[in-house]
Design an enzyme around this catalytic site. Structure first.
Site, PDB file in Angstrom:
ATOM      1  N   ARG A  51       0.828  -1.220   0.000  1.00 59.08           N
ATOM      2  CA  ARG A  51       0.000   0.000   0.000  1.00 59.08           C
ATOM      3  C   ARG A  51       0.855   1.259   0.000  1.00 59.08           C
ATOM      4  O   ARG A  51       0.379   2.335  -0.374  1.00 59.08           O
ATOM      5  CB  ARG A  51      -0.959   0.003   1.207  1.00 59.08           C
ATOM      6  CG  ARG A  51      -1.785   1.294   1.308  1.00 59.08           C
ATOM      7  CD  ARG A  51      -2.932   1.213   2.296  1.00 59.08           C
ATOM      8  NE  ARG A  51      -2.554   0.662   3.569  1.00 59.08           N
ATOM      9  CZ  ARG A  51      -1.854   1.308   4.516  1.00 59.08           C
ATOM     10  NH1 ARG A  51      -1.460   2.546   4.323  1.00 59.08           N
ATOM     11  NH2 ARG A  51      -1.561   0.714   5.645  1.00 59.08           N
ATOM     12  N   TYR A 105     -12.954  16.479 -18.085  1.00 58.64           N
ATOM     13  CA  TYR A 105     -13.384  15.075 -18.096  1.00 58.64           C
ATOM     14  C   TYR A 105     -14.546  14.929 -17.095  1.00 58.64           C
ATOM     15  O   TYR A 105     -14.501  15.506 -15.997  1.00 58.64           O
ATOM     16  CB  TYR A 105     -12.205  14.165 -17.729  1.00 58.64           C
ATOM     17  CG  TYR A 105     -12.653  12.789 -17.324  1.00 58.64           C
ATOM     18  CD1 TYR A 105     -13.311  11.959 -18.232  1.00 58.64           C
ATOM     19  CD2 TYR A 105     -12.463  12.327 -16.032  1.00 58.64           C
ATOM     20  CE1 TYR A 105     -13.760  10.708 -17.858  1.00 58.64           C
ATOM     21  CE2 TYR A 105     -12.905  11.067 -15.647  1.00 58.64           C
ATOM     22  CZ  TYR A 105     -13.562  10.265 -16.561  1.00 58.64           C
ATOM     23  OH  TYR A 105     -14.021   9.036 -16.181  1.00 58.64           O
ATOM     24  N   ASP A 177      -4.138  17.783 -16.619  1.00 54.90           N
ATOM     25  CA  ASP A 177      -4.446  16.399 -16.981  1.00 54.90           C
ATOM     26  C   ASP A 177      -3.883  16.192 -18.387  1.00 54.90           C
ATOM     27  O   ASP A 177      -4.421  16.720 -19.368  1.00 54.90           O
ATOM     28  CB  ASP A 177      -5.958  16.173 -16.932  1.00 54.90           C
ATOM     29  CG  ASP A 177      -6.341  14.724 -17.214  1.00 54.90           C
ATOM     30  OD1 ASP A 177      -5.607  14.062 -17.981  1.00 54.90           O
ATOM     31  OD2 ASP A 177      -7.373  14.264 -16.705  1.00 54.90           O
ATOM     32  N   LYS A 202      -5.318   4.781 -20.300  1.00 55.70           N
ATOM     33  CA  LYS A 202      -5.430   5.190 -21.699  1.00 55.70           C
ATOM     34  C   LYS A 202      -4.102   4.963 -22.441  1.00 55.70           C
ATOM     35  O   LYS A 202      -3.645   3.860 -22.505  1.00 55.70           O
ATOM     36  CB  LYS A 202      -5.883   6.649 -21.772  1.00 55.70           C
ATOM     37  CG  LYS A 202      -6.948   7.022 -20.729  1.00 55.70           C
ATOM     38  CD  LYS A 202      -8.249   6.262 -20.930  1.00 55.70           C
ATOM     39  CE  LYS A 202      -9.369   6.890 -20.144  1.00 55.70           C
ATOM     40  NZ  LYS A 202     -10.109   6.075 -19.233  1.00 55.70           N
TER      41      LYS A 202
HETATM   42  N1  PLP Z   1      -8.735  12.049 -17.207  1.00 58.00           N
HETATM   43  C1  PLP Z   1      -9.222  11.890 -18.441  1.00 58.00           C
HETATM   44  C2  PLP Z   1      -8.926  12.929 -19.477  1.00 58.00           C
HETATM   45  C3  PLP Z   1     -10.020  10.785 -18.746  1.00 58.00           C
HETATM   46  O1  PLP Z   1     -10.514  10.664 -19.992  1.00 58.00           O
HETATM   47  C4  PLP Z   1     -10.287   9.821 -17.731  1.00 58.00           C
HETATM   48  C5  PLP Z   1     -11.129   8.642 -18.010  1.00 58.00           C
HETATM   49  O2  PLP Z   1     -11.734   8.515 -19.034  1.00 58.00           O
HETATM   50  C6  PLP Z   1      -9.765  10.031 -16.456  1.00 58.00           C
HETATM   51  C7  PLP Z   1      -8.976  11.144 -16.238  1.00 58.00           C
HETATM   52  C8  PLP Z   1     -10.036   9.068 -15.339  1.00 58.00           C
HETATM   53  O3  PLP Z   1      -9.251   7.935 -15.506  1.00 58.00           O
HETATM   54  P1  PLP Z   1      -9.551   6.489 -14.893  1.00 58.00           P
HETATM   55  O4  PLP Z   1     -10.750   5.942 -15.592  1.00 58.00           O
HETATM   56  O5  PLP Z   1      -8.287   5.728 -15.126  1.00 58.00           O
HETATM   57  O6  PLP Z   1      -9.837   6.686 -13.429  1.00 58.00           O
END
Ligand code: PLP
Length: 384
Positions: A51, A105, A177, A202
């Site tokens: 952890r 997002y 992000d 992704k």
């Molecule tokens: N940031 C972006 C731009 C995303 O498209 C996503 C998910 O689609 C996330 C963060 C969140 O990621 P996760 O699904 O791995 O928690």
């Protein structure tokens, strides 16, 4: 081991690899051990325990990810949302305020608008392309500014250089992000950002088979976020670390192909009479084309578009394609189609989506690594 001056392709393969190799293994083994022999560690965060994010699988990934963005440090997390939420909860306390780009997002939007206020953390949306309007949104306890490199799903690119300059002038922590761009196309630390956040689910992993996240950036902040993550428990499992480590090695070959293919598909769609609008920063018609051209090494495999004919035409198009899979998520090797209204942005109310410019008929494409001509031929027959 890769040196600092090497290209990203080389760092992807060599940075952070155990030196010497563990029992000579070319691929780092999975350390599926919850705990490790006590070795006199002086602090709680240093104790070797899954952890606490410090198995050899974690530390190798941390070094590799930091090297990819030319940043000081990195931390992997159980998901992109674990990276985002743990980071915001580390930097912000009750009474604090932050600025966020308005087209976020869906999960981040939900967190900012519905969850953080329960902890006394407030925010204001800013128009990422209009820096002159930001100062009026500042409050005495504004601590951070949060943007996305290419905002999901309209591919909006904020004025990224202005974000860093504004944050410096007002002592704010800069958060970006960088999921859509990936370190191949944009490396936030090189432009002065403090922290870069990723859903490694992704592009970084790229194979649609794990959920994972990362925070990359200033060492002092990464240490604070690590401590918070250790307490909140959003740790990435070593087996998922192994898969991410394996997947990331091909990031550059995947993303270079996806950049080129998405550009060709966006250009094809833009000249098609049935298509009303295409959102892709690589196109000259995109509002942020000049910024993208200056700052990015490529424009990603992500694009979105609208057809004449509304939701019905969008659904008909999607079900008429043969190669793409209709599924949420993005950045994998297979082409995916989705209507953000029904997936990534379904948590927003219709009014919120309208305000963000996300129409019900908008189709988002995550271009995979299939041959570009096959994808265009498939889109062409589906449009017909
Ligand atoms: N940031 C972006 C731009 C995303 O498209 C996503 C998910 O689609 C996330 C963060 C969140 O990621 P996760 O699904 O791995 O928690």
């Amino acid at each position: 081991m890769a040196g600092n001056n090497e290209h990203i392709e080389t760092k992807l393969i060599h940075a952070g690899e155990p030196d010497p190799r563990i029992a000579g293994a070319v691929s780092i083994p999975i350390f599926q051990s919850a705990t490790f022999e006590y070795g006199g560690e002086a602090s709680y965060d240093a104790i070797k325990y899954i952890r606490l994010n410090n198995t050899p699988n974690h530390t190798a990934l941390h070094e590799k990810l930091a090297a990819l963005e030319n940043a000081e440090a990195a931390l992997v997390t159980a998901s992109g949302m674990a990276a985002i939420s743990t980071t915001l909860f580390t930097l912000l306390s009750s009474g604090d305020h932050f600025l966020a780009q308005s087209c976020l997002y869906g999960g981040t939007y939900d967190l900012a608008t519905r969850e953080l206020p329960k902890y006394g953390i407030s925010f204001d949306f800013i128009d990422g392309s209009d820096p002159d309007t930001w100062e009026s949104k500042l409050k005495p306890r504004t601590k951070a500014i949060y943007v996305e490199t290419m905002a999901n799903p309209l591919m909006e690119v904020p004025d990224l250089k202005a974000v860093v300059a504004f944050a410096k002038a007002h002592s704010l922590v800069t958060l970006i992000d960088n999921t859509f761009a990936s370190p191949v196309n944009f490396r936030p630390a090189e432009w002065g950002f403090d922290l870069s956040l990723h859903s490694c689910t992704k592009y970084l992993n790229g194979h649609s088979d794990i959920v994972a996240g990362a925070v990359i950036g200033r060492r002092d902040l990464i240490e604070q976020i690590t401590h918070k993550l250790n307490l909140l428990g959003g740790t990435l499992d070593p087996h998922a670390c192994f898969l991410l480590h394996r997947g990331v090695k091909t990031l550059s070959v995947r993303v270079h192909h996806q950049n080129k293919s998405a550009h060709a598909i966006a250009s094809f769609l833009e000249q098609h009479p049935a298509v009303r609008k295409v959102n892709y920063p690589g196109l000259e018609s995109h509002s942020a084309h000049a910024i993208a051209h200056e700052l990015f090494d490529g424009n990603s495999g992500m694009l979105s578009f609208e057809l004449d004919g509304g939701v019905e035409a969008a659904e008909r198009f999607m079900s008429s394609t043969r190669l793409p899979i209709i599924a949420p998520s993005l950045g994998g090797i297979e082409t995916l189609l989705t209507r953000p209204t029904t997936t990534s942005h379904s948590g927003l109310t219709p009014e919120e989506r309208q305000q963000a410019g996300i129409s019900d008929e908008l189709i988002r494409v995550s271009v995979g690594i299939e041959h570009t001509e096959d994808l265009i031929a498939d889109f062409e027959q589906a449009l017909a």
